[in-house]
Design an enzyme around this catalytic site. Structure first.
Site, PDB file in Angstrom:
ATOM      1  CB  SER A  15      -0.952   0.047   1.180  1.00 41.90           C
ATOM      2  OG  SER A  15       0.008   0.009   2.257  1.00 41.90           O
ATOM      3  CG  ASP A  36       2.107  -4.887   4.028  1.00 44.71           C
ATOM      4  OD1 ASP A  36       1.924  -4.800   5.055  1.00 44.71           O
ATOM      5  OD2 ASP A  36       2.081  -3.715   2.989  1.00 44.71           O
ATOM      6  CB  SER A 146       8.122  11.452  10.029  1.00 47.24           C
ATOM      7  OG  SER A 146       7.438  12.243  10.322  1.00 47.24           O
ATOM      8  CE1 TYR A 159       5.346   8.250  12.631  1.00 48.64           C
ATOM      9  CE2 TYR A 159       5.736  10.322  12.603  1.00 48.64           C
ATOM     10  CZ  TYR A 159       5.526   9.205  11.802  1.00 48.64           C
ATOM     11  OH  TYR A 159       5.524   9.128  10.656  1.00 48.64           O
ATOM     12  CE  LYS A 163       8.509   7.105  11.016  1.00 47.50           C
ATOM     13  NZ  LYS A 163       8.764   5.943   9.880  1.00 47.50           N
ATOM     14  CG  PHE A 192       3.506  11.734   1.397  1.00 48.29           C
ATOM     15  CD1 PHE A 192       3.865  11.100   0.212  1.00 48.29           C
ATOM     16  CD2 PHE A 192       4.529  12.529   1.985  1.00 48.29           C
ATOM     17  CE1 PHE A 192       4.938  11.661  -0.516  1.00 48.29           C
ATOM     18  CE2 PHE A 192       5.336  13.171   1.090  1.00 48.29           C
ATOM     19  CZ  PHE A 192       5.546  12.459  -0.136  1.00 48.29           C
ATOM     20  CB  THR A 194      -0.154   6.913   2.799  1.00 45.37           C
ATOM     21  OG1 THR A 194       0.225   7.430   3.798  1.00 45.37           O
ATOM     22  CG2 THR A 194       0.922   7.148   1.549  1.00 45.37           C
TER      23      THR A 194
END
Length: 253
Positions: A15, A36, A146, A159, A163, A192, A194
């Protein structure tokens, strides 16, 4: 490194940015294995593209190693690894409910940072046995950080830390692996389109990206894939983190 004829593994390949990267590698002549979760439709997507699919849970470090080695064997070698799998949560260091739970912090660090390191260390061990090209290059590792690594927002502590760890590894890892002819880079995307953000209402998307220099929109998976391709093809891109953000800088919230 020329992509045509090379062997590539894309983690999170079913994905978003991973699928777009798998597509661009296949279009440019690489043999690709898409890794995945079993709950994805990766098997169907891989079959449509003439690629290989292997079920992989990157939080299971031993299973990930076995999967990487088996996928490389099925491909007949390994030169390129792109890892896009990951995720985060929204929790502050301290809130009205108390301090940030350690278990959820460690889960995000395992998912993003530790899993990335595990993939890289095993991939490097496989790539080291490849025949080098005329420049002595054997392979390329492309990771996903990120822009939260540099200006994390309120509630992104886990997060951002994970990152930032990925970005922090790049130069040291490139130095570690340079003698084997292996380059290492990370891409740091902004927002993004997604996953859950792909279905975001346009007005919300515009509000979140209004401070970008240009374009004032979320990034598209294909644009990540273009960056990955550039990293693979340009031997001077090494040991660094490439911001892919349209000139945006995250505000505190």
């Amino acid at each position: 490194m020329e992509i045509s004829g090379k062997k590539a593994i894309v983690i999170g390949g079913a994905s978003g940015m991973g699928l777009a990267t798998a597509d661009i590698l296949i279009k440019n002549g690489a043999s690709v294995a898409m890794l995945d979760l079993g709950s994805s439709n990766g098997a169907e997507l891989a079959k449509e593209r003439g690629a290989i699919f292997r079920e992989c849970n990157i939080l299971d470090f031993e299973q990930t190693e076995a999967c990487l080695r088996e996928a490389a064997q099925a491909l007949g070698g390994l030169n390129i690894v792109v890892t896009t799998a990951g995720g985060g949560i929204a929790q502050r260091t301290l809130s009205k409910k108390g301090p940030h739970p350690m278990d959820s912090f460690m889960h995000v660090v395992n998912l993003n940072l530790n899993a990335t390191f595990n993939i890289c260390r095993i991939a490097a061990d496989i790539i080291k046995d490849e025949t080098p090209n005329e420049d002595g290059e054997r392979g390329v590792l492309v990771n996903t950080a990120s822009i939260a690594a540099f200006e994390g927002q309120i509630g992104q502590i886990a997060y951002s830390a994970s990152k930032a760890g990925i970005a922090g590894m790049m130069l040291t890892m490139a130095r570690d692996l340079g003698s084997f002819g292996i380059r290492v880079m990370a891409i740091a995307p902004s927002l993004f389109s997604t996953g859950i953000t792909a279905g975001m209402p346009e007005e919300m998307s515009l509000e979140l990206t209004k401070d970008a220099a240009f374009p004032k929109r979320m990034g598209r998976p294909h644009e990540y894939a273009l960056a990955a391709r550039s990293i693979i093809e340009n031997p001077m891109l090494n040991g660094n983190t490439l911001r892919l953000d349209g000139g945006i800088r995250f505000a505190p919230r």
